[in-house]
Design a protein around this motif. Structure first.
Motif, PDB file in Angstrom:
ATOM      1  N   LYS A  68       0.833  -1.207   0.000  1.00 47.67           N
ATOM      2  CA  LYS A  68       0.000   0.000   0.000  1.00 47.67           C
ATOM      3  C   LYS A  68       0.867   1.257   0.000  1.00 47.67           C
ATOM      4  O   LYS A  68       0.580   2.220  -0.725  1.00 47.67           O
ATOM      5  N   VAL A  69       1.935   1.244   0.789  1.00 50.56           N
ATOM      6  CA  VAL A  69       2.857   2.390   0.839  1.00 50.56           C
ATOM      7  C   VAL A  69       3.474   2.627  -0.538  1.00 50.56           C
ATOM      8  O   VAL A  69       3.559   3.772  -1.011  1.00 50.56           O
ATOM      9  N   GLU A  70       3.909   1.558  -1.191  1.00 49.68           N
ATOM     10  CA  GLU A  70       4.486   1.684  -2.524  1.00 49.68           C
ATOM     11  C   GLU A  70       3.469   2.229  -3.518  1.00 49.68           C
ATOM     12  O   GLU A  70       3.794   3.089  -4.357  1.00 49.68           O
ATOM     13  N   LYS A  71       2.262   1.730  -3.455  1.00 48.39           N
ATOM     14  CA  LYS A  71       1.219   2.150  -4.392  1.00 48.39           C
ATOM     15  C   LYS A  71       0.921   3.637  -4.220  1.00 48.39           C
ATOM     16  O   LYS A  71       0.785   4.378  -5.218  1.00 48.39           O
ATOM     17  N   GLU A  72       0.819   4.100  -2.983  1.00 52.48           N
ATOM     18  CA  GLU A  72       0.530   5.506  -2.730  1.00 52.48           C
ATOM     19  C   GLU A  72       1.682   6.385  -3.217  1.00 52.48           C
ATOM     20  O   GLU A  72       1.453   7.482  -3.756  1.00 52.48           O
ATOM     21  N   TYR A  73       2.903   5.912  -3.033  1.00 51.47           N
ATOM     22  CA  TYR A  73       4.065   6.661  -3.525  1.00 51.47           C
ATOM     23  C   TYR A  73       4.042   6.742  -5.054  1.00 51.47           C
ATOM     24  O   TYR A  73       4.257   7.824  -5.634  1.00 51.47           O
ATOM     25  N   ASP A  74       3.771   5.627  -5.715  1.00 54.36           N
ATOM     26  CA  ASP A  74       3.728   5.611  -7.176  1.00 54.36           C
ATOM     27  C   ASP A  74       2.652   6.558  -7.702  1.00 54.36           C
ATOM     28  O   ASP A  74       2.843   7.219  -8.733  1.00 54.36           O
ATOM     29  N   GLN A  75       1.534   6.625  -7.004  1.00 52.46           N
ATOM     30  CA  GLN A  75       0.462   7.537  -7.416  1.00 52.46           C
ATOM     31  C   GLN A  75       0.916   8.988  -7.310  1.00 52.46           C
ATOM     32  O   GLN A  75       0.618   9.811  -8.188  1.00 52.46           O
ATOM     33  N   LEU A  76       1.676   9.307  -6.248  1.00 53.25           N
ATOM     34  CA  LEU A  76       2.197  10.668  -6.077  1.00 53.25           C
ATOM     35  C   LEU A  76       3.180  11.014  -7.198  1.00 53.25           C
ATOM     36  O   LEU A  76       3.132  12.115  -7.753  1.00 53.25           O
ATOM     37  N   VAL A  77       4.058  10.080  -7.552  1.00 52.27           N
ATOM     38  CA  VAL A  77       5.028  10.311  -8.626  1.00 52.27           C
ATOM     39  C   VAL A  77       4.306  10.513  -9.960  1.00 52.27           C
ATOM     40  O   VAL A  77       4.606  11.450 -10.707  1.00 52.27           O
ATOM     41  N   ASP A  78       3.346   9.653 -10.258  1.00 44.44           N
ATOM     42  CA  ASP A  78       2.603   9.763 -11.518  1.00 44.44           C
ATOM     43  C   ASP A  78       1.851  11.084 -11.597  1.00 44.44           C
ATOM     44  O   ASP A  78       1.832  11.751 -12.647  1.00 44.44           O
ATOM     45  N   GLN A  79       1.242  11.460 -10.492  1.00 42.25           N
ATOM     46  CA  GLN A  79       0.500  12.717 -10.441  1.00 42.25           C
ATOM     47  C   GLN A  79       1.439  13.911 -10.662  1.00 42.25           C
ATOM     48  O   GLN A  79       1.114  14.849 -11.395  1.00 42.25           O
ATOM     49  N   THR A  80       2.627  13.841 -10.049  1.00 42.41           N
ATOM     50  CA  THR A  80       3.614  14.921 -10.184  1.00 42.41           C
ATOM     51  C   THR A  80       4.109  15.036 -11.623  1.00 42.41           C
ATOM     52  O   THR A  80       4.244  16.142 -12.165  1.00 42.41           O
ATOM     53  N   LYS A  81       4.373  13.913 -12.261  1.00 46.06           N
ATOM     54  CA  LYS A  81       4.832  13.927 -13.660  1.00 46.06           C
ATOM     55  C   LYS A  81       3.794  14.552 -14.587  1.00 46.06           C
ATOM     56  O   LYS A  81       4.133  15.252 -15.548  1.00 46.06           O
ATOM     57  N   LYS A  82       2.528  14.306 -14.297  1.00 41.20           N
ATOM     58  CA  LYS A  82       1.462  14.867 -15.136  1.00 41.20           C
ATOM     59  C   LYS A  82       1.270  16.357 -14.857  1.00 41.20           C
ATOM     60  O   LYS A  82       1.199  17.172 -15.777  1.00 41.20           O
ATOM     61  N   GLU A  83       1.200  16.716 -13.580  1.00 37.21           N
ATOM     62  CA  GLU A  83       0.917  18.104 -13.213  1.00 37.21           C
ATOM     63  C   GLU A  83       2.077  19.045 -13.537  1.00 37.21           C
ATOM     64  O   GLU A  83       1.869  20.228 -13.820  1.00 37.21           O
TER      65      GLU A  83
END
Length: 308
Positions: free
Chosen positions: A164-179
């Motif tokens: 779960k920790v990894e998944k939440e981190y990956d979501q933050l990275v993906d969101q940052t790359k898009k934004e």
């Protein structure tokens, strides 16, 4: 008389039988409270099902991410602790990074987690093993923070939480790359650490370099490529003369020496990123010098804040 002897003998046998059953039950209960895991050095380690007094020097980031609190936290030198974790570790006493036996004993741990093979040089494993179950976590040049988190998650029986920790981190990275696509794509960046009037640059595949280049997608400057070829640690020393040729769009600076003479040198002032006000500074209490899911998450958050 003979009848009394028979009855007495039968009673004694019953008592012995009950005692044996009690011992067997206790033994089985004890076994249920332990699990056997194989660590990174192939030790078979009997680990408590729910460790309560853990020492995991320099692995505290992972424990906090898994909602575990150690009985002592890493320190090196006077007051040198992982400040970015203190919202969760405030008040936890410190233990020196090299884990002196006497200090380890004092904390009465029920589990030791070791994050580096080098910590065990000189036969230390046998000594630590006498104090508490000692588990060597995956470590080495090609081991990522994800590998370590999953290994430690296994130790605590929290594999799902680690995922779960990894998944939440990956979501933050993906969101940052898009934004922040327009501020990342085609832009180069470096991480510098200045301490004792000397500059060090992170390698392209280590620590925050892994985050910048392989996860967020920043371009790797030529100087970083050159440094990385010979890197034997996360950060490698680099001269001010070399930095004057640095072609990076952004510099993320971890400043452990705010009064360093190099900052007043014209060579520093003429670095393009410095001249263009694309120098983003963090103090030595930030997470940029560390590894782990919380350290990386805070780095991403820092990048988002300064690139707004």
């Amino acid at each position: 008389m003979f009848k009394k002897i028979i009855l007495g003998t039968a009673s004694m046998l019953a008592l012995f039988s009950l005692a044996a059953c009690g011992q067997s039950s206790t033994s089985n209960d004890t076994n249920k409270d332990m699990r056997t895991l194989t660590d990174a050095q192939d030790h078979k380690v009997e680990i408590p099902q729910k460790p309560k007094r853990v020492i995991a020097s320099y692995l505290e980031d992972y424990l906090v991410a898994l909602d575990e609190k150690p009985v002592a936290q890493w320190t090196v030198g006077e007051g040198k602790i992982q400040h970015y974790l203190q919202d969760k570790l405030k008040g936890v006493p410190t233990i020196n990074y090299d884990l002196p036996y006497e200090d380890v004993l004092k904390f009465e741990p029920d589990l030791l987690l070791i994050g580096s093979n080098g910590t065990l040089e000189g036969g230390k494993y046998k000594e630590y093993k006498k104090i508490a179950p000692t588990y060597v976590v995956k470590n080495g040049e090609n081991v990522t923070w994800r590998d370590q988190l999953e290994d430690i998650g296994k130790v605590f029986g929290k594999e799902d939480q680690a995922n779960k920790v990894e998944k939440e981190y990956d979501q933050l990275v993906d969101q940052t790359k898009k934004e922040y696509k327009d501020k990342i794509d085609g832009k180069s960046a470096v991480v510098l650490w200045v301490t004792n009037n000397s500059a060090f640059m992170v390698a392209d595949n280590r620590s925050s370099g892994q985050l910048l280049y392989h996860e967020l997608g920043f371009e790797v400057p030529q100087l970083t490529k050159d440094i990385s070829k010979k890197a034997t640690a996360d950060f490698s020393q680099v001269s001010l003369e070399s930095l004057s040729q640095l072609d990076a769009d952004y510099i993320f600076l971890v400043n452990s020496d705010t009064g360093a003479a190099m900052f007043k040198d014209p060579l520093w002032s003429n670095i393009p990123a410095v001249k263009n006000n694309h120098l983003f500074e963090f103090d030595n209490q930030s997470s940029w010098l560390y590894n782990g899911p919380i350290a990386y998450t805070k780095m991403v958050e820092n990048i988002r804040d300064v690139l707004k």
